[in-house]
Structures are given as structure tokens and as C-alpha cells.
Design a protein around this motif. Structure first.
Motif, mmCIF file in Angstrom:
data_model
loop_
_atom_site.group_PDB
_atom_site.id
_atom_site.type_symbol
_atom_site.label_atom_id
_atom_site.label_comp_id
_atom_site.label_asym_id
_atom_site.label_seq_id
_atom_site.Cartn_x
_atom_site.Cartn_y
_atom_site.Cartn_z
ATOM 1 N N CYS A 109 0.830 -1.209 0.000
ATOM 2 C CA CYS A 109 0.000 0.000 0.000
ATOM 3 C C CYS A 109 0.863 1.257 0.000
ATOM 4 O O CYS A 109 0.535 2.248 -0.668
ATOM 5 C CB CYS A 109 -0.925 0.006 1.214
ATOM 6 N N ALA A 112 2.294 1.947 -3.403
ATOM 7 C CA ALA A 112 1.246 2.554 -4.228
ATOM 8 C C ALA A 112 1.063 4.026 -3.871
ATOM 9 O O ALA A 112 0.883 4.878 -4.757
ATOM 10 C CB ALA A 112 -0.066 1.796 -4.059
ATOM 11 N N TYR A 116 1.502 7.653 -6.129
ATOM 12 C CA TYR A 116 0.621 8.835 -6.164
ATOM 13 C C TYR A 116 1.432 10.102 -5.916
ATOM 14 O O TYR A 116 1.227 11.126 -6.587
ATOM 15 C CB TYR A 116 -0.472 8.691 -5.102
ATOM 16 N N LEU A 205 -4.244 -5.179 -6.245
ATOM 17 C CA LEU A 205 -4.910 -3.878 -6.329
ATOM 18 C C LEU A 205 -3.902 -2.729 -6.252
ATOM 19 O O LEU A 205 -3.957 -1.802 -7.071
ATOM 20 C CB LEU A 205 -5.976 -3.744 -5.244
ATOM 21 N N PRO A 206 -2.957 -2.750 -5.288
ATOM 22 C CA PRO A 206 -1.913 -1.717 -5.306
ATOM 23 C C PRO A 206 -1.100 -1.727 -6.598
ATOM 24 O O PRO A 206 -0.751 -0.666 -7.119
ATOM 25 C CB PRO A 206 -1.035 -2.085 -4.101
ATOM 26 N N TYR A 209 -3.004 -0.063 -9.350
ATOM 27 C CA TYR A 209 -3.013 1.383 -9.137
ATOM 28 C C TYR A 209 -1.683 2.003 -9.559
ATOM 29 O O TYR A 209 -1.655 3.068 -10.189
ATOM 30 C CB TYR A 209 -3.298 1.707 -7.672
ATOM 31 N N TRP A 212 -1.565 2.131 -13.356
ATOM 32 C CA TRP A 212 -2.417 3.215 -13.844
ATOM 33 C C TRP A 212 -1.746 4.568 -13.631
ATOM 34 O O TRP A 212 -1.765 5.435 -14.513
ATOM 35 C CB TRP A 212 -3.763 3.172 -13.113
ATOM 36 N N THR A 213 -1.121 4.748 -12.473
ATOM 37 C CA THR A 213 -0.444 6.008 -12.157
ATOM 38 C C THR A 213 0.684 6.284 -13.135
ATOM 39 O O THR A 213 0.836 7.405 -13.643
ATOM 40 C CB THR A 213 0.107 5.970 -10.717
#
Length: 319
Positions: A109, A112, A116, A205-206, A209, A212-213
Motif C-alpha cells: 500500500c 502505491a 501517487y 490492487l496496489p 493502481y 495506472w499512475t
């Protein structure tokens, strides 16, 4: 069926018992390097005001998690390899299991969250200090820790209540979830399926993400006209990309290795332990100790130069 076992025995490396002392000194060196490197980062980031930025705040927490992961596994492994104590109580075993999975999930997490941070730094640099403020940093960190604590809890609690009346020998060097529940004398299909689902939640999931980032980052950078600006933008993400690749490539190797039926117990242990043994040692070298600001802080507080190549400097943060 009653629960017969109150203790487990960690076998370590079943096929390498004749080489236990070599393994002992190898893992001892690994422990010393990992602990020293991560403590150094914790110390420098805490003391140097130039490093009190969001990116180094996340790095500080990543080093703390790496330190916790290492100390949760290696001291007991050294006791097993030395022949001093290979037994572990059920409570301690499931405690270690929960701790390892919890720290690993929190790391996923946090990686991830750092993606961001890089996304805002590259795509919205003028708004970076407004968006990634102190409050946001603590919200991100708290969310990462809460998810890490909550996600594995149900699986570990259910596993700890299974009847263990078969062999008490764990064919691993720590209380690995699959190795332990395989000793239960009952059907574990539902437990394994549930744990697999939670593993997907905590790991992939992380990862999705992060992917995608970075797609957003690459598309944004490609719109920049000057080559110098592109290079600076990509350099701001280089360390994080390296660590992301290290995490998820090693996870893929672990998954592929565990699916190979021909792999020996020792092979499975080494492959399965890749994330736990290697990454906590390599992370500081990739992320911080080769960084210009970190080396300047080391000179300031220790009056020496960390001997990593100076011609390949990694840019971290907004420098």
C-alpha cells in the motif's frame, strides 16, 4: 478431531542441513547489512531538516517496514540454523505469520502511495505542496497501516483455530501461511481459497493502481516539448520505478516458483523468501543511500562519504 500440537518445529532448509553453519553466517551478514542500512536511513531522515519532505517521509516508513520484516524473520531463523532453538509455540507462530503478512501488505500500500506522490510531483508540480501536505501524508500512511493490519486478520484467526494433529514440522524457515496450514488435519480448501482472494486484494490492487499512475505519468511527460524537462521528470520517478519492478517482478517469480511441482523444499523456501530476505536489504541502496541529499546528510552527521558510485545519482523528491 482434537488439537494435539501446542508447538511447531521449524525445519529451516531440509535438504541443506549439512550446510547450516554456512547458511547461519550468510543470513547473519544479511541481517547486519539490512538493519544497519535501514537504521541509517531512519536516523538521517529524522535528524536532517532538508529531508523533511513527503517523499522522504514515505521512505522513512518504508525503511521502518523493511526493518520490522527483517527482525520478524531472521533472528528466529538464526536460532534454527544454529541448532539453539527450532521450536516455536502456536501463539508465537501465528503471531509471526500475521506480523509478516501485515507488514508486507502495508508495504504494498505504501509503494502505491508513493506512486501517487510521484504522479502529483510530475503531473501537477505547481500544486504539489498544496495536495501532498502534512495532513495528506498522515492520512495516506494511516490508511496503508490500517489496511495492512485488517486484510490478513481474518485468514490468520481462522487458520489459528484449525486442528493441528498431524506432523508439527514446518517445512520452512519461518511460519509461512501455506506451510503451516498444510499441517492441519482437516480440509483446508476454503481457507486456502479465502487467503488467495485476500492476497490478490493486498498485492494486485496496489499493483494495478501503480500501473495506472505510471501510464498517466508517461502520457503527461510525453506532452512535454523539451528533452531536458522530460529527462528531469523521468529521473524524479526512477528510484520508485526500480523498487516497484523489484517488488512485483520478485512477486511474480515467487508465484511462478511455487507453482512448479518439481521444485524442492529448499528451492521453494528460497524463492518464497525472495521478498522477505532480499528486498529489505536492496531497498535502501536503490532508494536512498545513492541519493545526493542522503549522502550530504551522511557527511554532515558522520563526516564520511558513503561509497556508492557518484556518477549515477538518483534524484528523489522534488530536487
Amino acid at each position: 478431531t482434537g488439537r494435539w500440537s501446542t508447538h511447531f518445529e521449524l525445519v529451516g532448509f531440509p535438504g541443506l542441513l549439512d550446510y547450516r553453519m554456512f547458511l547461519f553466517f550468510g543470513f547473519l551478514i544479511l541481517l547486519l547489512i539490512t538493519v544497519t542500512a535501514n537504521l541509517l536511513i531512519l536516523f538521517l531522515v529524522s535528524l536532517d531538516h532538508q529531508l523533511h519532505t513527503p517523499m522522504y517521509f514515505f521512505l522513512w516508513n518504508l525503511s521502518l517496514l523493511d526493518l520490522l520484516m527483517t527482525t520478524a524473520i531472521l533472528p528466529k531463523l538464526l536460532a534454527v540454523l544454529s541448532g539453539y532453538d527450532s521450536t516455536i509455540t502456536m501463539t508465537a507462530c501465528f503471531g509471526q505469520m500475521y506480523f509478516i503478512i501485515s507488514v508486507g501488505t502495508t508495504e504494498n500500500c505504501l509503494v502505491a502511495a508513493m506512486a501517487y506522490d510521484r504522479y502529483i510531483a510530475v503531473v501537477k508540480p505547481l500544486h504539489y505542496n498544496v495536495i501532498i501536505n502534512v495532513k495528506m501524508c498522515f492520512i495516506i500512511l494511516a490508511t496503508s497501516w490500517i489496511l495492512g493490519l485488517v486484510i490478513p486478520a481474518t485468514s490468520i484467526i481462522l487458520a489459528s483455530n484449525l486442528p493441528y494433529c498431524a506432523s508439527n514440522k514446518i517445512m520452512h524457515c519461518f511460519c509461512d501461511y501455506p506451510a503451516v496450514i498444510s499441517l492441519a488435519c482437516t480440509d483446508i480448501t476454503d481457507h486456502a481459497t479465502g487467503a488467495f482472494g485476500l492476497g490478490l486484494l493486498g498485492n494486485y490492487l496496489p499493483m494495478l493502481y501503480v500501473l495506472w499512475t505510471y501510464v498517466r505519468i508517461v502520457l503527461s511527460v510525453l506532452k512535454v516539448k523539451t528533452t531536458g524537462s522530460r529527462a528531469k521528470a523521468f529521473s524524479m520517478c526512477s528510484s520508485h520505478v526500480t523498487v516497484v519492478l523489484l517488488y512485483y517482478v520478485s512477486a511474480s517469480v515467487v508465484y511462478a516458483g511455487l507453482k512448479m511441482n518439481s521444485l524442492s523444499y529448499d528451492g521453494r523456501i528460497f524463492v518464497g523468501g525472495l521478498n522477505y530476505f532480499l528486498i529489505p536489504m536492496v531497498n535502501p541502496m536503490i532508494y536512498s543511500l545513492r541519493n545526493k541529499k542522503m549522502k550530504e546528510a551522511a557527511r554532515k552527521y558522520f563526516n564520511f562519504v558513503i561509497s556508492f558510485p557518484t556518477n549515477r545519482k538518483t534524484s528523489v523528491g522534488n530536487s
